[in-house]
Motif scaffolding. Sequence first.
Motif, PDB file in Angstrom:
ATOM      1  N   GLY A   2      -0.270  43.276 110.434  1.00 44.02           N
ATOM      2  CA  GLY A   2      -1.478  42.677 109.909  1.00 44.02           C
ATOM      3  C   GLY A   2      -2.378  42.143 111.001  1.00 44.02           C
ATOM      4  O   GLY A   2      -2.050  42.168 112.184  1.00 44.02           O
ATOM      5  N   LYS A   3      -3.516  41.665 110.560  1.00 48.29           N
ATOM      6  CA  LYS A   3      -4.529  41.154 111.476  1.00 48.29           C
ATOM      7  C   LYS A   3      -5.020  39.827 110.915  1.00 48.29           C
ATOM      8  O   LYS A   3      -5.447  39.773 109.754  1.00 48.29           O
ATOM      9  N   ALA A 113       2.840  34.102 112.627  1.00 46.00           N
ATOM     10  CA  ALA A 113       3.270  35.297 113.358  1.00 46.00           C
ATOM     11  C   ALA A 113       4.092  36.215 112.453  1.00 46.00           C
ATOM     12  O   ALA A 113       3.949  37.444 112.496  1.00 46.00           O
ATOM     13  N   ARG A 114       4.944  35.618 111.617  1.00 49.07           N
ATOM     14  CA  ARG A 114       5.751  36.411 110.684  1.00 49.07           C
ATOM     15  C   ARG A 114       4.854  37.140 109.691  1.00 49.07           C
ATOM     16  O   ARG A 114       5.039  38.341 109.429  1.00 49.07           O
ATOM     17  N   LEU A 131      -6.119  24.604 111.132  1.00 53.20           N
ATOM     18  CA  LEU A 131      -5.268  25.797 111.170  1.00 53.20           C
ATOM     19  C   LEU A 131      -5.851  26.818 112.140  1.00 53.20           C
ATOM     20  O   LEU A 131      -5.128  27.411 112.948  1.00 53.20           O
ATOM     21  N   THR A 132      -7.164  27.014 112.094  1.00 47.44           N
ATOM     22  CA  THR A 132      -7.827  27.943 113.006  1.00 47.44           C
ATOM     23  C   THR A 132      -7.586  27.544 114.456  1.00 47.44           C
ATOM     24  O   THR A 132      -7.261  28.391 115.297  1.00 47.44           O
ATOM     25  N   GLN A 133      -7.728  26.266 114.758  1.00 50.08           N
ATOM     26  CA  GLN A 133      -7.509  25.798 116.128  1.00 50.08           C
ATOM     27  C   GLN A 133      -6.075  26.067 116.582  1.00 50.08           C
ATOM     28  O   GLN A 133      -5.841  26.500 117.710  1.00 50.08           O
ATOM     29  N   THR A 134      -5.123  25.845 115.694  1.00 51.49           N
ATOM     30  CA  THR A 134      -3.719  26.118 116.025  1.00 51.49           C
ATOM     31  C   THR A 134      -3.500  27.608 116.270  1.00 51.49           C
ATOM     32  O   THR A 134      -2.834  27.991 117.244  1.00 51.49           O
ATOM     33  N   LEU A 140      -3.021  33.918 118.036  1.00 55.50           N
ATOM     34  CA  LEU A 140      -2.713  34.635 116.799  1.00 55.50           C
ATOM     35  C   LEU A 140      -3.959  35.096 116.044  1.00 55.50           C
ATOM     36  O   LEU A 140      -3.842  35.689 114.982  1.00 55.50           O
ATOM     37  N   VAL A 141      -5.129  34.828 116.587  1.00 56.36           N
ATOM     38  CA  VAL A 141      -6.374  35.248 115.930  1.00 56.36           C
ATOM     39  C   VAL A 141      -6.785  36.596 116.493  1.00 56.36           C
ATOM     40  O   VAL A 141      -6.990  36.753 117.693  1.00 56.36           O
ATOM     41  N   ASP A 142      -6.908  37.563 115.604  1.00 53.03           N
ATOM     42  CA  ASP A 142      -7.330  38.897 116.019  1.00 53.03           C
ATOM     43  C   ASP A 142      -8.840  39.071 115.944  1.00 53.03           C
ATOM     44  O   ASP A 142      -9.415  39.848 116.703  1.00 53.03           O
ATOM     45  N   GLU A 143      -9.470  38.350 115.002  1.00 54.09           N
ATOM     46  CA  GLU A 143     -10.913  38.491 114.820  1.00 54.09           C
ATOM     47  C   GLU A 143     -11.511  37.197 114.284  1.00 54.09           C
ATOM     48  O   GLU A 143     -10.912  36.536 113.437  1.00 54.09           O
ATOM     49  N   LEU A 144     -12.683  36.858 114.800  1.00 55.18           N
ATOM     50  CA  LEU A 144     -13.464  35.719 114.308  1.00 55.18           C
ATOM     51  C   LEU A 144     -14.737  36.256 113.665  1.00 55.18           C
ATOM     52  O   LEU A 144     -15.457  37.038 114.300  1.00 55.18           O
ATOM     53  N   ARG A 145     -15.001  35.851 112.432  1.00 54.75           N
ATOM     54  CA  ARG A 145     -16.263  36.198 111.756  1.00 54.75           C
ATOM     55  C   ARG A 145     -16.962  34.874 111.467  1.00 54.75           C
ATOM     56  O   ARG A 145     -16.559  34.141 110.564  1.00 54.75           O
ATOM     57  N   LEU A 146     -17.968  34.599 112.246  1.00 61.10           N
ATOM     58  CA  LEU A 146     -18.688  33.342 112.113  1.00 61.10           C
ATOM     59  C   LEU A 146     -20.020  33.591 111.440  1.00 61.10           C
ATOM     60  O   LEU A 146     -20.840  34.375 111.932  1.00 61.10           O
TER      61      LEU A 146
END
Length: 189
Positions: A2-3, A113-114, A131-134, A140-146
């Motif tokens: 997943g992503k 990660a799981r 959660l995003t900051q963590t 673990l973030v593959d993509e940011l859509r702002l």
Amino acid sequence: MGKIVISMNVTLDGVVQDPTGDDGFERGGWFPQVGEEDRKQWAELELEEALRAEALLLGRGSDEWFAARWLPRTGEWADRLNSMPKYVVSSSPREPRWGNATVLRGEVVAEAARLRRELAGEIVVYASARLTQTLLEHDLVDELRLIVFPVVLGAGERLFGGTSAARPLRLAGTRTLGDDLVVLTYRRR
């Protein structure tokens, strides 16, 4: 595999706090300040994203906020959001409010990660700044859509906090919505 995709409404100065003004933040309520066409195109984008997503990953507060607003609704977007699998990060013993949700009670990084290993599609994170900051801190973030709203608040909770190291990203796309909104998409380098 997943992503993990962060999809976040943000002001020009990076504030994500209280976009609708429901939480009592004195500078909250910046989301509805854009025009009708902007909101219409924003909703179309969000529906497209929901239809593509495999699951949602949320903090406990976001689960409560979204459940209160989406459970009573009907229509294609509401039906998709209400029925899709949700994973809620929480240290609280309370059960999630939004339907079809599983509480992730283990260590956040290991659980995210799981999920990323076990799910095949996009795992979208909405409105969960901590959660995003963590997730960013642990790569673990593959993509940011702002989705950038044309307002500078000068105060409030910002999406990006301190990190232990630089997190390089690459611009993967830009898109305008209506007259005033811009969607910036970044991917991991």
